[in-house]
Design a protein around this motif. Sequence first.
Motif, short mmCIF file in Angstrom:
data_model
loop_
_atom_site.label_atom_id
_atom_site.label_comp_id
_atom_site.label_asym_id
_atom_site.label_seq_id
_atom_site.Cartn_x
_atom_site.Cartn_y
_atom_site.Cartn_z
N GLY A 196 65.14 -3.67 41.01
CA GLY A 196 66.16 -4.62 41.44
C GLY A 196 67.47 -3.92 41.70
O GLY A 196 67.55 -2.69 41.76
N GLY A 197 68.47 -4.71 41.87
CA GLY A 197 69.80 -4.21 42.09
C GLY A 197 70.70 -5.39 41.86
O GLY A 197 70.30 -6.36 41.21
N GLY B 4 70.37 -9.50 48.33
CA GLY B 4 69.88 -10.88 48.41
C GLY B 4 69.33 -11.22 49.78
O GLY B 4 69.50 -10.50 50.76
N GLY B 5 68.66 -12.37 49.80
CA GLY B 5 67.91 -12.76 50.96
C GLY B 5 68.77 -13.10 52.18
O GLY B 5 68.35 -12.85 53.31
N HIS C 127 65.59 0.20 51.06
CA HIS C 127 64.54 -0.59 51.71
C HIS C 127 63.19 0.13 51.74
O HIS C 127 62.16 -0.46 51.44
N ILE D 8 61.65 0.15 48.26
CA ILE D 8 61.03 -1.13 47.88
C ILE D 8 59.71 -1.30 48.65
O ILE D 8 58.69 -1.71 48.08
N GLU E 114 57.34 -10.53 51.46
CA GLU E 114 57.22 -9.08 51.73
C GLU E 114 55.94 -8.51 51.13
O GLU E 114 55.23 -7.73 51.77
N GLU F 151 63.64 -20.68 42.58
CA GLU F 151 63.57 -19.77 43.72
C GLU F 151 63.78 -20.55 45.00
O GLU F 151 62.97 -21.42 45.32
N LYS G 11 65.33 -15.02 37.79
CA LYS G 11 64.18 -14.29 38.34
C LYS G 11 63.13 -14.02 37.27
O LYS G 11 62.09 -13.42 37.56
N ARG H 150 66.63 -9.16 42.17
CA ARG H 150 67.96 -8.88 41.60
C ARG H 150 67.89 -9.13 40.09
O ARG H 150 67.09 -9.96 39.64
N GLY I 30 62.17 -16.95 48.06
CA GLY I 30 61.45 -15.82 47.48
C GLY I 30 60.90 -14.91 48.56
O GLY I 30 59.71 -14.78 48.76
N LEU I 31 61.84 -14.24 49.26
CA LEU I 31 61.41 -13.32 50.32
C LEU I 31 60.57 -12.18 49.79
O LEU I 31 59.74 -11.61 50.50
N LYS J 212 62.05 -2.04 55.38
CA LYS J 212 61.53 -2.74 54.20
C LYS J 212 60.05 -3.07 54.36
O LYS J 212 59.33 -3.21 53.36
N GLU K 143 69.80 -10.09 53.96
CA GLU K 143 68.57 -9.48 54.49
C GLU K 143 68.21 -10.13 55.84
O GLU K 143 67.93 -9.44 56.81
N1 UDP Z 1 66.10 -6.85 47.44
C1 UDP Z 1 66.56 -5.57 47.63
N2 UDP Z 1 66.92 -4.85 46.56
C2 UDP Z 1 66.83 -5.35 45.30
C3 UDP Z 1 66.36 -6.66 45.10
C4 UDP Z 1 66.01 -7.39 46.21
O1 UDP Z 1 66.62 -5.08 48.78
O2 UDP Z 1 67.18 -4.64 44.37
C5 UDP Z 1 65.72 -7.60 48.61
C6 UDP Z 1 64.28 -8.07 48.57
O3 UDP Z 1 63.41 -7.06 49.06
C7 UDP Z 1 64.36 -9.30 49.45
C8 UDP Z 1 65.74 -9.85 49.14
O4 UDP Z 1 66.51 -8.76 48.66
O5 UDP Z 1 64.31 -8.94 50.80
C9 UDP Z 1 65.70 -10.91 48.05
O6 UDP Z 1 65.39 -12.12 48.62
P1 UDP Z 1 64.75 -13.28 47.74
O7 UDP Z 1 64.62 -14.45 48.65
O8 UDP Z 1 63.49 -12.80 47.09
O9 UDP Z 1 65.78 -13.56 46.57
P2 UDP Z 1 67.37 -13.79 46.50
O10 UDP Z 1 67.92 -12.46 46.06
O11 UDP Z 1 67.84 -14.20 47.84
O12 UDP Z 1 67.50 -14.82 45.43
#
Ligand code: UDP
Length: 421
Positions: A259-260, A47-48, A295, A298, A323, A315, A235, A230, A318-319, A200, A51
């Motif tokens: 995702g993860g 998650g962001g 990273h 992605i 990206e 959202e 999403k 995620r 929405g990092l 990343k 990050e």
């Molecule tokens: N991310 C990741 N792996 C995943 C999914 C997301 O590393 O499987 C990263 C993505 O590249 C971004 C962050 O997690 O840097 C997600 O931030 P975002 O603000 O888009 O959404 P959040 O997960 O905080 O709702």
Amino acid sequence: MPSSNNKHHLEDYAPIVTSGVIREIEELARLLGPVRIVHVNSTKEGGGVAEILGWFIPIIEELGMKVDWEVITGEKDFFTITKKFHNALHGQPEEFTEEMFAAYLDNVGKNAPKIPEDADFVVIHDPQPAAMIGEYPDRKNRWAWRCHIDLSEADLRVWGFLRPFVERYDGAVFHLPQYTKNLMAPQFIVPPAIDPLAPKNEKLSEEEVSSTLHKLGVANDKRIILQVARFDRLKGPFGAIEAFRLVRRWYDCCLILAGGSATDDPESQAVLAEVQDMAGDDPDIHILNLPPDSHREINALQRAATVVVQNSRREGFGLTVTEAMWKAKPVVGTDIGGIRHQIIHGVSGFLTHSVEGLAYRIRQLFGNPGMAKRFGQQAREYVRNNLLVPHHIRRWLLVFHSLRQSGNGDLITLPPHEITE
Ligand code: UDP
């Protein structure tokens, strides 16, 4: 694992951002002095929030401040409740009982990390640890509640429960002006940012992009639609599959949903299973459940994509959009929250309101490579001027200055020149 294992220095960003930003940061830090800052959130992975803290903390330390990163712990039940809070604050319908609120408070009370008395600033992220401030009635330091959620349609019951806690803070920090609330506490706007030098986002060779795709089982022989997120209903992964199926009638292409899960999200496994079910055995839909340290993977996927989509229902920011924009990709995203704030419709990407609209805009970009390229370049410039590490650090330093000014502490003098955004 946050993506900032490669530690970079503030100076490394000087050739990337507009000149002057780095100097302003150094001046603001000098005036703030060697303060101690404690961040508390609910996960170090996924998650962001994780990050951002991953790169934010080393740079703040380099500027001479001391930073601790604490994580609030709890059993699965606690995170089930806080996930409901999260959804409800985003405006999703959720059922709550009095017992849930009591269990939340009980866990926050029992597991709240101990905040050192000599901390000057405490930054509490999101609802999970928000009530921690109740454990510190005699605090002398300044506390900020950092909200990463779009609260504009927040469920009144949950917001009504959290609000008295939030109002005890010295300030609340939101991503966007439209997320602020009518609060007794001062409010600040700090949009998130990305680290252009992190694994990343750093430049990758074409060979690495190709070999990563190969490793992930994606043949690089057709147009790629990518969504990185995620596995979370908010999403919009199901709508992304529907849109892909519409686009495929016109163009040979594939869809990657990469995702993860975050350790504070108990729902992700179930959502992943539903997404896999919907994709069936379609060889052109790649569902990639990646470990949290993927990273570079992605990064490679974002660079390989023809069009990046972000079909979120809600959202906070929405990092993933930022990206992709930094990689000069045209992004088609839902016209909501932080996505709307980033994409300039018809200039650097498209904003959509339906699955059909999403499919239509992807087709438009597939059919107009010149437009796609132009959008991508404009997207990258927008990020370069607004959403990189130095912009974020500068804004936070201003928040710390304001917080310090807000009480009876030492008055500081801001630099004489105007701070421009
Ligand atoms: N991310 C990741 N792996 C995943 C999914 C997301 O590393 O499987 C990263 C993505 O590249 C971004 C962050 O997690 O840097 C997600 O931030 P975002 O603000 O888009 O959404 P959040 O997960 O905080 O709702």
